[in-house]
Design a protein around this motif. Structure first.
Motif, mmCIF file in Angstrom:
data_model
loop_
_atom_site.group_PDB
_atom_site.id
_atom_site.type_symbol
_atom_site.label_atom_id
_atom_site.label_comp_id
_atom_site.label_asym_id
_atom_site.label_seq_id
_atom_site.Cartn_x
_atom_site.Cartn_y
_atom_site.Cartn_z
ATOM 1 N N TYR A 87 52.544 -35.254 -25.726
ATOM 2 C CA TYR A 87 53.646 -35.134 -24.602
ATOM 3 C C TYR A 87 53.425 -34.010 -23.882
ATOM 4 C CZ TYR A 87 55.840 -39.323 -26.472
ATOM 5 O OH TYR A 87 55.913 -40.610 -26.742
ATOM 6 N N VAL A 88 53.539 -34.063 -22.288
ATOM 7 C CA VAL A 88 53.566 -33.059 -21.438
ATOM 8 C C VAL A 88 54.633 -33.109 -20.577
ATOM 9 C CG1 VAL A 88 52.319 -31.965 -19.518
ATOM 10 C CG2 VAL A 88 50.823 -32.839 -21.425
ATOM 11 N N TRP A 132 54.457 -30.859 -15.262
ATOM 12 C CA TRP A 132 52.909 -30.406 -15.561
ATOM 13 C C TRP A 132 52.023 -31.451 -15.461
ATOM 14 C CZ3 TRP A 132 52.130 -25.464 -14.505
ATOM 15 C CH2 TRP A 132 53.409 -24.529 -14.453
ATOM 16 N N HIS A 133 52.540 -32.753 -15.279
ATOM 17 C CA HIS A 133 51.601 -33.746 -15.178
ATOM 18 C C HIS A 133 50.369 -33.588 -14.000
ATOM 19 C CE1 HIS A 133 54.359 -37.031 -17.227
ATOM 20 N NE2 HIS A 133 53.884 -35.957 -18.319
HETATM 21 C C1 LIG Z 1 49.604 -38.692 -21.025
HETATM 22 C C2 LIG Z 1 49.799 -37.448 -20.249
HETATM 23 C C3 LIG Z 1 49.822 -36.745 -21.525
HETATM 24 C C4 LIG Z 1 48.456 -37.392 -19.592
HETATM 25 O O1 LIG Z 1 48.707 -36.147 -18.927
HETATM 26 P P1 LIG Z 1 48.514 -35.807 -17.371
HETATM 27 O O2 LIG Z 1 48.507 -34.543 -16.832
HETATM 28 O O3 LIG Z 1 49.734 -36.911 -16.379
HETATM 29 O O4 LIG Z 1 47.054 -36.661 -17.041
HETATM 30 P P2 LIG Z 1 46.015 -36.518 -15.858
HETATM 31 O O5 LIG Z 1 46.774 -36.566 -14.746
HETATM 32 O O6 LIG Z 1 44.910 -35.637 -16.156
HETATM 33 O O7 LIG Z 1 45.334 -37.987 -15.911
HETATM 34 C C5 LIG Z 1 46.192 -39.205 -15.716
HETATM 35 C C6 LIG Z 1 45.248 -40.246 -15.331
HETATM 36 O O8 LIG Z 1 46.185 -41.521 -14.980
HETATM 37 C C7 LIG Z 1 46.068 -41.899 -13.659
HETATM 38 N N1 LIG Z 1 47.128 -42.266 -13.186
HETATM 39 C C8 LIG Z 1 48.466 -41.648 -12.930
HETATM 40 N N2 LIG Z 1 49.562 -42.554 -12.664
HETATM 41 C C9 LIG Z 1 48.898 -43.751 -13.141
HETATM 42 C C10 LIG Z 1 49.673 -45.190 -13.061
HETATM 43 N N3 LIG Z 1 51.057 -45.160 -12.820
HETATM 44 N N4 LIG Z 1 48.960 -45.997 -13.620
HETATM 45 C C11 LIG Z 1 47.658 -46.001 -13.979
HETATM 46 N N5 LIG Z 1 47.002 -44.681 -14.031
HETATM 47 C C12 LIG Z 1 47.675 -43.531 -13.557
HETATM 48 C C13 LIG Z 1 45.703 -40.653 -13.057
HETATM 49 O O9 LIG Z 1 44.911 -40.948 -11.862
HETATM 50 C C14 LIG Z 1 44.617 -39.939 -13.847
HETATM 51 O O10 LIG Z 1 43.370 -40.756 -14.068
HETATM 52 P P3 LIG Z 1 41.835 -40.229 -13.606
HETATM 53 O O11 LIG Z 1 41.926 -38.920 -14.105
HETATM 54 O O12 LIG Z 1 40.961 -41.073 -14.125
HETATM 55 O O13 LIG Z 1 42.294 -39.774 -12.134
HETATM 56 C C15 LIG Z 1 51.062 -37.083 -19.564
HETATM 57 O O14 LIG Z 1 51.206 -38.031 -18.404
HETATM 58 C C16 LIG Z 1 52.190 -37.532 -20.227
HETATM 59 O O15 LIG Z 1 52.807 -36.616 -21.190
HETATM 60 N N6 LIG Z 1 52.992 -38.471 -20.087
HETATM 61 C C17 LIG Z 1 54.371 -38.775 -20.713
HETATM 62 C C18 LIG Z 1 54.153 -38.885 -22.219
HETATM 63 C C19 LIG Z 1 53.251 -39.888 -22.658
HETATM 64 O O16 LIG Z 1 53.234 -40.995 -22.080
HETATM 65 N N7 LIG Z 1 52.541 -39.358 -23.796
HETATM 66 C C20 LIG Z 1 51.574 -40.415 -24.461
HETATM 67 C C21 LIG Z 1 52.179 -41.170 -25.720
HETATM 68 S S1 LIG Z 1 51.068 -42.251 -26.464
#
Ligand SMILES: CC(C)(COP(=O)(O)OP(=O)(O)OC[C@H]1O[C@@H](n2cnc3c(N)ncnc32)[C@H](O)[C@@H]1OP(=O)(O)O)[C@@H](O)C(=O)NCCC(=O)NCCS
Length: 173
Positions: free
Chosen positions: A95-96, A100-101
Motif C-alpha cells: 500500500y502506498v 504518492w501514487h
Molecule cells: C497499487 C499501487 C501500489 C501502485 O502504485 P502507483 O504509484 O499508483 O503505481 P504507478 O502509478 O507506477 O502504476 C500504476 C499503473 O496503473 C495505471 N492506472 C492508473 N489508474 C488506473 C486505472 N484507474 N485503471 C487502470 N490502470 C490505471 C497507470 O497508468 C500505471 O500503469 P503504467 O505504468 O503501465 O502506465 C498504488 O496505486 C496503491 O497503493 N494503491 C492503493 C492500495 C492498493 O490497491 N494496493 C494493492 C493491494 S493488492
C-alpha cells in the motif's frame, strides 16, 4: 523514499496507516458494513504488533522525511495450487499513500520487497489482488507479475474474486 524494516515500535503508526489506506482504497466500492467487519478483524495495534513479532514475516516501511507513506509485507506459507514454487513467499500487503501514487514510491518499495524475498531464499513471489483493482493490476504487471489463477476473498459478507499473480525472484539484481 527511505525504505526500512518495521519493528514492533512501529505497531501503532502502522496500524493507523494500514487501516487508513485500506479504507481509502476500497470504501467507494464496498458497503460500510463489509468494510467495518473486515477492518475490525484485520487491523488495530495489537494485531499489527503480533504480525511484527512474527519472525517469519518481513514488513517494510517507506518514509518521506520521517512520515510513513507506504508499507509492504511478505510472508511464507503454502501458496494456492496454481502457484508452483520451491519456496513461495506471499506479498500479503502492498500500500502506498494516495498522495504518492504515480511518483515512484511503489517501484522503490517493490524493489525492496524483491530484495527481501531473495534474502529469505524465495524463488517465487505471489499475491492476490481484487479483480476490480485495475490500477494495482496494471502496476503489478509492470513489475513482472503474471496471472496464475483466481481465488475467492471474503470482505465481511461479500464474497469477491481475486486474481492470483506470481513472478520469479531473480537471484541477483
Ligand atoms: C497499487 C499501487 C501500489 C501502485 O502504485 P502507483 O504509484 O499508483 O503505481 P504507478 O502509478 O507506477 O502504476 C500504476 C499503473 O496503473 C495505471 N492506472 C492508473 N489508474 C488506473 C486505472 N484507474 N485503471 C487502470 N490502470 C490505471 C497507470 O497508468 C500505471 O500503469 P503504467 O505504468 O503501465 O502506465 C498504488 O496505486 C496503491 O497503493 N494503491 C492503493 C492500495 C492498493 O490497491 N494496493 C494493492 C493491494 S493488492
Amino acid at each position: 523514499v527511505l525504505i526500512r524494516r518495521a519493528t514492533t515500535a512501529d505497531a501503532a503508526a502502522l496500524a493507523r496507516f494500514a487501516e487508513r489506506t485500506f479504507v481509502e482504497t476500497y470504501s467507494a466500492q464496498n458497503t460500510p458494513d463489509d468494510m467495518v467487519a473486515y477492518v475490525s478483524a484485520t487491523f488495530g495495534e495489537a494485531h499489527q504488533r503480533a504480525e511484527l513479532e512474527d519472525a517469519a514475516r518481513v514488513t517494510l516501511l517507506g518514509e518521506m522525511d520521517g512520515t510513513l507513506v507506504a508499507y509492504a509485507q511478505i510472508r511464507p506459507g503454502a501458496p494456492p495450487a496454481c502457484v508452483h514454487a520451491t519456496c513461495a513467499l506471499e506479498l500479503a500487503r502492498f500500500y502506498v499513500d494516495g498522495a504518492w501514487h504515480g511518483r515512484g514510491v511503489a517501484h522503490a518499495l517493490m524493489d525492496a520487497v524483491h530484495d527481501a524475498a531473495r534474502a529469505r531464499g524465495g524463488d517465487v513471489l505471489w499475491l492476490r489482488v481484487w479483480e476490480r483493482n485495475a490500477r494495482a493490476i496494471a502496476f503489478y504487471r509492470r513489475c513482472g507479475f503474471v496471472d496464475a489463477g483466481m481465488q475467492t476473498f471474503r470482505l465481511g459478507r461479500d464474497v469477491q474474486r481475486d486474481r492470483v499473480m506470481r513472478r520469479a525472484v531473480r537471484r541477483s539484481r
